[in-house]
Scaffold this motif. Structure first.
Motif, PDB file in Angstrom:
ATOM      1  N   ASP A 147       0.817  -1.217   0.000  1.00 35.10           N
ATOM      2  CA  ASP A 147       0.000   0.000   0.000  1.00 35.10           C
ATOM      3  C   ASP A 147       0.853   1.270   0.000  1.00 35.10           C
ATOM      4  N   HIS A 148       2.173   1.088  -0.103  1.00 35.26           N
ATOM      5  CA  HIS A 148       3.080   2.238  -0.204  1.00 35.26           C
ATOM      6  C   HIS A 148       3.959   2.193  -1.455  1.00 35.26           C
ATOM      7  N   ILE A 149       4.033   1.034  -2.123  1.00 34.79           N
ATOM      8  CA  ILE A 149       4.923   0.940  -3.293  1.00 34.79           C
ATOM      9  C   ILE A 149       4.274   0.321  -4.533  1.00 34.79           C
ATOM     10  N   LYS A 150       2.979   0.072  -4.515  1.00 36.17           N
ATOM     11  CA  LYS A 150       2.321  -0.644  -5.616  1.00 36.17           C
ATOM     12  C   LYS A 150       2.644  -0.053  -6.990  1.00 36.17           C
ATOM     13  N   GLY A 151       2.587   1.260  -7.120  1.00 36.06           N
ATOM     14  CA  GLY A 151       2.848   1.898  -8.406  1.00 36.06           C
ATOM     15  C   GLY A 151       4.209   2.557  -8.512  1.00 36.06           C
ATOM     16  N   LEU A 152       5.090   2.259  -7.581  1.00 32.20           N
ATOM     17  CA  LEU A 152       6.371   2.965  -7.491  1.00 32.20           C
ATOM     18  C   LEU A 152       7.226   2.794  -8.740  1.00 32.20           C
ATOM     19  N   GLY A 153       7.432   1.552  -9.164  1.00 34.66           N
ATOM     20  CA  GLY A 153       8.255   1.312 -10.341  1.00 34.66           C
ATOM     21  C   GLY A 153       7.666   1.940 -11.592  1.00 34.66           C
ATOM     22  N   ILE A 154       6.356   1.838 -11.739  1.00 31.83           N
ATOM     23  CA  ILE A 154       5.671   2.381 -12.912  1.00 31.83           C
ATOM     24  C   ILE A 154       5.844   3.892 -12.991  1.00 31.83           C
ATOM     25  N   ILE A 155       5.581   4.578 -11.887  1.00 39.39           N
ATOM     26  CA  ILE A 155       5.680   6.045 -11.869  1.00 39.39           C
ATOM     27  C   ILE A 155       7.128   6.494 -12.066  1.00 39.39           C
ATOM     28  N   ALA A 156       8.072   5.789 -11.430  1.00 36.86           N
ATOM     29  CA  ALA A 156       9.488   6.156 -11.574  1.00 36.86           C
ATOM     30  C   ALA A 156       9.949   6.014 -13.022  1.00 36.86           C
ATOM     31  N   ARG A 157       9.522   4.943 -13.683  1.00 40.22           N
ATOM     32  CA  ARG A 157       9.909   4.761 -15.089  1.00 40.22           C
ATOM     33  C   ARG A 157       9.211   5.778 -15.998  1.00 40.22           C
ATOM     34  N   LYS A 158       7.933   5.988 -15.769  1.00 38.54           N
ATOM     35  CA  LYS A 158       7.156   6.877 -16.653  1.00 38.54           C
ATOM     36  C   LYS A 158       7.695   8.298 -16.648  1.00 38.54           C
ATOM     37  N   TYR A 159       8.100   8.767 -15.464  1.00 36.26           N
ATOM     38  CA  TYR A 159       8.561  10.156 -15.336  1.00 36.26           C
ATOM     39  C   TYR A 159      10.061  10.263 -15.082  1.00 36.26           C
ATOM     40  N   ASN A 160      10.757   9.134 -15.243  1.00 36.79           N
ATOM     41  CA  ASN A 160      12.219   9.090 -15.097  1.00 36.79           C
ATOM     42  C   ASN A 160      12.680   9.741 -13.793  1.00 36.79           C
ATOM     43  N   LEU A 161      12.158   9.220 -12.677  1.00 36.71           N
ATOM     44  CA  LEU A 161      12.398   9.830 -11.374  1.00 36.71           C
ATOM     45  C   LEU A 161      13.358   8.996 -10.531  1.00 36.71           C
ATOM     46  N   PRO A 162      14.217   9.671  -9.760  1.00 36.92           N
ATOM     47  CA  PRO A 162      15.043   8.955  -8.786  1.00 36.92           C
ATOM     48  C   PRO A 162      14.210   8.544  -7.574  1.00 36.92           C
ATOM     49  N   ILE A 163      14.537   7.381  -7.021  1.00 38.04           N
ATOM     50  CA  ILE A 163      13.850   6.848  -5.847  1.00 38.04           C
ATOM     51  C   ILE A 163      14.830   6.808  -4.687  1.00 38.04           C
ATOM     52  N   TYR A 164      14.366   7.241  -3.519  1.00 38.22           N
ATOM     53  CA  TYR A 164      15.186   7.258  -2.310  1.00 38.22           C
ATOM     54  C   TYR A 164      14.560   6.372  -1.242  1.00 38.22           C
ATOM     55  N   ALA A 165      15.360   5.452  -0.706  1.00 40.45           N
ATOM     56  CA  ALA A 165      14.922   4.590   0.396  1.00 40.45           C
ATOM     57  C   ALA A 165      16.165   4.074   1.103  1.00 40.45           C
ATOM     58  N   ASN A 166      15.989   3.591   2.317  1.00 44.60           N
ATOM     59  CA  ASN A 166      17.168   3.040   3.004  1.00 44.60           C
ATOM     60  C   ASN A 166      17.503   1.648   2.462  1.00 44.60           C
ATOM     61  N   GLU A 167      18.675   1.143   2.810  1.00 41.57           N
ATOM     62  CA  GLU A 167      19.189  -0.087   2.205  1.00 41.57           C
ATOM     63  C   GLU A 167      18.287  -1.292   2.466  1.00 41.57           C
ATOM     64  N   LYS A 168      17.785  -1.436   3.681  1.00 45.39           N
ATOM     65  CA  LYS A 168      16.945  -2.592   3.999  1.00 45.39           C
ATOM     66  C   LYS A 168      15.622  -2.536   3.240  1.00 45.39           C
ATOM     67  N   THR A 169      15.088  -1.340   3.078  1.00 48.40           N
ATOM     68  CA  THR A 169      13.858  -1.197   2.304  1.00 48.40           C
ATOM     69  C   THR A 169      14.108  -1.518   0.835  1.00 48.40           C
ATOM     70  N   TRP A 170      15.219  -1.040   0.283  1.00 50.82           N
ATOM     71  CA  TRP A 170      15.576  -1.379  -1.095  1.00 50.82           C
ATOM     72  C   TRP A 170      15.662  -2.890  -1.270  1.00 50.82           C
ATOM     73  N   LYS A 171      16.324  -3.553  -0.351  1.00 47.82           N
ATOM     74  CA  LYS A 171      16.492  -5.009  -0.450  1.00 47.82           C
ATOM     75  C   LYS A 171      15.140  -5.718  -0.415  1.00 47.82           C
ATOM     76  N   ALA A 172      14.214  -5.188   0.406  1.00 46.16           N
ATOM     77  CA  ALA A 172      12.905  -5.821   0.570  1.00 46.16           C
ATOM     78  C   ALA A 172      11.974  -5.565  -0.615  1.00 46.16           C
ATOM     79  N   MET A 173      12.162  -4.447  -1.326  1.00 43.95           N
ATOM     80  CA  MET A 173      11.170  -4.073  -2.346  1.00 43.95           C
ATOM     81  C   MET A 173      11.672  -4.170  -3.775  1.00 43.95           C
ATOM     82  N   GLU A 174      12.975  -4.263  -3.981  1.00 45.60           N
ATOM     83  CA  GLU A 174      13.546  -4.064  -5.315  1.00 45.60           C
ATOM     84  C   GLU A 174      12.983  -5.030  -6.362  1.00 45.60           C
ATOM     85  N   LYS A 175      12.815  -6.290  -5.988  1.00 48.88           N
ATOM     86  CA  LYS A 175      12.343  -7.284  -6.952  1.00 48.88           C
ATOM     87  C   LYS A 175      10.930  -6.998  -7.438  1.00 48.88           C
ATOM     88  N   SER A 176      10.141  -6.300  -6.642  1.00 52.05           N
ATOM     89  CA  SER A 176       8.748  -6.041  -7.006  1.00 52.05           C
ATOM     90  C   SER A 176       8.569  -4.765  -7.821  1.00 52.05           C
TER      91      SER A 176
END
Length: 261
Positions: free
Chosen positions: A62-91
């Motif tokens: 409920d916090h990252i469902k559209g994250l990859g889509i929006i980041a790609r569509k608008y070519n945006l940088p994403i900021y998160a801590n390392e553990k969060t990146w590890k937990a979410m990156e594959k999705s």
């Protein structure tokens, strides 16, 4: 202008928060589909093509469902801590290296004319963190998805001009509701969500004379109601002699863009 923001969506079905200064336009979380997020921007009379970056609080859907889509569509940088990146990156799907940035826990980053401070919360995610935003002498605190409000969190978010603060559930509604006991225990526990009453008590400790507005956020669809949350929090604040504007948020409708003055 110093800071303006809109709670684009808030609740267990999806969360997205927009905040801007003179030079920065930031999205925090993208917990709805790409189409839904674009629609929320349109309803709020905002242009997602002008976004500077996306900050992430934690990896729950409920916090990252559209994250990859929006980041790609608008070519945006994403900021998160390392553990969060590890937990979410594959999705998130494919992202370029120059879209992936680390924002460490308890760190302050400067983006243009805005300073952003991250702080940890107690929630059942890899390493959840939320943010306070500073620009032009104003402060906005985003505080949801936490099992309890620690003294450390209170110190970090105190004296803000505006709060987006969790009021997830009414305890009696939750206890009497349809959820399995294990889910009720999770929500009521120290890594779950904050109740209306606990929200009011915490706000009473951090609000000062600068505070103009509080937005009650992340309300449960099953275990809370807007009127009940507002009434419960207002009662506690009024008992402490605190009177200020308390605003609703919604899982499908953005709040009007508010300028912190």
């Amino acid at each position: 202008m110093s800071l303006r923001f809109s709670v684009l969506a808030s609740g267990s079905t999806g969360n997205a928060f927009y905040i801007e200064s003179n030079k920065e336009k930031i999205l925090v979380d993208a917990g709805l589909s790409g189409k839904q997020i674009d629609l929320l921007f349109e309803k709020a009379n905002l242009d997602p093509r002008q976004l500077s970056r996306i900050l992430v609080t934690h990896e729950h859907s409920d916090h990252i469902k559209g994250l990859g889509i929006i980041a790609r569509k608008y070519n945006l940088p994403i900021y998160a801590n390392e553990k969060t990146w590890k937990a979410m990156e594959k999705s998130l799907g494919k992202l370029t290296t120059d879209q992936k940035f680390i924002f460490n826990l308890e760190e302050v980053k400067t983006f243009g004319d805005m300073d952003v401070q991250s702080f940890g919360v107690s929630h059942d995610a890899a390493e959840p963190q939320f943010y306070t935003f500073y620009s032009g002498g104003k402060k906005v605190a985003l505080v949801t998805d936490l099992g309890y409000v620690s003294e450390r969190i209170k110190k970090t978010v105190e004296d803000a001009d505006a709060y987006i603060f969790e009021a997830n559930h009414d305890v009696n509604m939750l206890r009497m509701g349809r959820y399995p006991w294990s889910v009720k225990q999770r929500i009521l526990g120290d890594s779950g969500h904050v109740s209306n009453e606990d929200s009011g008590l915490a706000l009473a400790d951090v609000i000062n004379n600068n505070t103009k507005r509080v937005y009650l956020a992340h309300l449960s669809l099953d275990n809370n109601m807007k009127d009940l949350a507002r009434m419960s929090v207002s009662r506690i604040l009024e008992e402490r002699g605190i009177n200020l504007e308390i605003c609703d948020t919604d899982p499908k409708e953005p709040t009007p863009l508010y300028e912190v003055v």
